[in-house]
Design a protein around this motif. Structure first.
Motif: not given
Length: 402
Positions: A187-198, A225-234, A309-316
């Motif tokens: 995946e290609n993205t210029t968003n640093e937050t998304i890039l770190k979450a990939l 939603f358990d992944l949000l707390t367990a691995v800080h991603n989606t 909802e969480s503002g973290i991880g990668v959504g589509i």
């Protein structure tokens, strides 16, 4: 699709004359089939088995065959008739007898075009039923706590759909994620937050792919939603990819939604978009559906964003082609279903909603009443194209199984 045609013929009729009528009639249907004649040894082993009642006076022959046919198949009896040589009258007598004895059937009769279309639908339904039976679907981590109306009874699912539900602990997924190495992101993205979450989003995909393969699953639903707390991603990225690869992959541990997606997959080869209504206009019949993932093979293009909802991880945020759509859902006990056709009038990208957003205009605006008075949970499945009749036939056949 595998269509077989078996024949019933009275001994009083001349076989040569009946054979000529048979060939003319079947040729007019313009379908691909195997003519089995009066050899019923493999009856019921195809996607669709038709009994061509060629003449009158065949009721007794059918009755003598019945115990053998029922032992080979529990599907409804489909009686094909041209109407020649009192075949329609005989078919009506046979169907009446079946119904008196608690069995199902249908007379297929009419113009060649009507018969052909009906056979194609029934064959497609039969093909889907075959795909469903023996399939295994995983429930990874149990349904989310807020899905208080979305429970199922595994024995009912097994009986009517032939699907086995397999419970897989969330810890198994988390342990598999730990063992899954990072891979180079495509995946290609210029968003640093998304890039770190990939990297973690891709590890989740790899771990889910491993669990699918190890458990011989055709699909699953994930308590994501358990992944949000367990691995800080989606799981949004993983579900989008897996659905595109032909693995049914649902959100939030919603089992009825997963079953609905599996039904769609068996019929059309696409899982569908699992989403919930965000707003409804009862006066116009317009509904806004949204969710943070959509199968990649359903969209013309997509963008990466965070999970809403969480503002973290990668959504589509996926953009599906505008045009005809069907909305579908079955209840957990398979006693109810909802099917509505409409038009995807636009995709949108508002910041205050789940990332994939579709505005759908129902063909019948009165159907908005269902969502506000008698809904089957909140998640519904959206698929491209108008397939209301096909879905309705499959649901009727599955739920009506004896």
């Amino acid at each position: 699709m595998d269509i077989a045609i078996y024949t019933l013929t009275s001994e009083l009729h001349d076989e040569k004359a009946v054979g000529a009528v048979t060939q003319e009639f079947l040729n007019s249907l313009q379908i691909t089939y195997t003519l089995k004649g009066n050899d019923y040894a493999d009856y019921g082993s195809q996607d669709l088995s038709l009994i061509y009642v060629r003449t009158g006076g065949t009721e007794g022959i059918f009755r003598r065959l019945l115990s053998q046919l029922r032992a080979q198949s529990q599907a409804p009896f489909y009686l094909l008739t041209s109407g020649k040589s009192n075949s329609l009258a005989a078919s009506m007598e046979i169907l009446s007898f079946l119904q008196q004895n608690g069995m199902r059937g249908e007379i297929i009769h009419g113009s060649a075009d009507f018969i052909s279309r009906r056979i194609q639908i029934l064959a497609k339904v039969g093909e889907a039923r075959r795909k469903l039976r023996g399939s295994r679907l995983g429930i990874i981590g149990q349904p989310s706590d807020w899905l208080i109306s979305s429970r199922v009874e595994p024995t009912i699912v097994k009986k009517h759909l032939g699907i086995e539900l397999v419970e897989i602990p969330m810890d198994e997924l988390l342990q598999t994620i730990e063992k899954t190495p990072e891979t180079v992101s495509r995946e290609n993205t210029t968003n640093e937050t998304i890039l770190k979450a990939l990297p973690m989003a891709n590890r989740i995909y790899g771990a889910l792919r491993t669990i699918v393969d190890q458990n011989n699953l055709q699909g699953f639903t994930l308590r994501c939603f358990d992944l949000l707390t367990a691995v800080h991603n989606t799981g949004c990225m993983a579900l989008a990819r897996l659905n595109a690869e032909g693995v049914v992959a649902g959100c939030e541990g919603d089992v009825p939604a997963m079953l609905s997606m599996m039904i769609v997959q068996s019929l059309l080869g696409v899982s569908g978009f699992q989403a919930n209504p965000a707003s409804i206009n009862p006066e116009t019949g317009e509904i806004l559906f949204a969710h943070c993932t959509i199968p990649f093979n359903m969209v013309e293009r997509y963008e990466l964003d965070s999970h809403f909802e969480s503002g973290i991880g990668v959504g589509i945020r996926g953009y599906m082609k505008e045009g005809p759509v069907t909305i579908f859902k079955v209840s957990g006990d398979l006693s109810r279903s909802f099917i509505a056709e409409g038009e995807l009038v636009r995709n949108q990208a508002k910041a205050d909603l789940c990332r994939t957003q579709q505005v759908i205009q129902l063909a019948d605006k009165q159907l908005t009443n269902y969502f506000l008075t008698h809904p089957i949970g909140n998640h519904h499945i959206i698929l491209p194209g108008h397939y209301g009749k096909l879905l309705g036939n499959l649901i009727n056949h599955c739920v009506s199984d004896e």
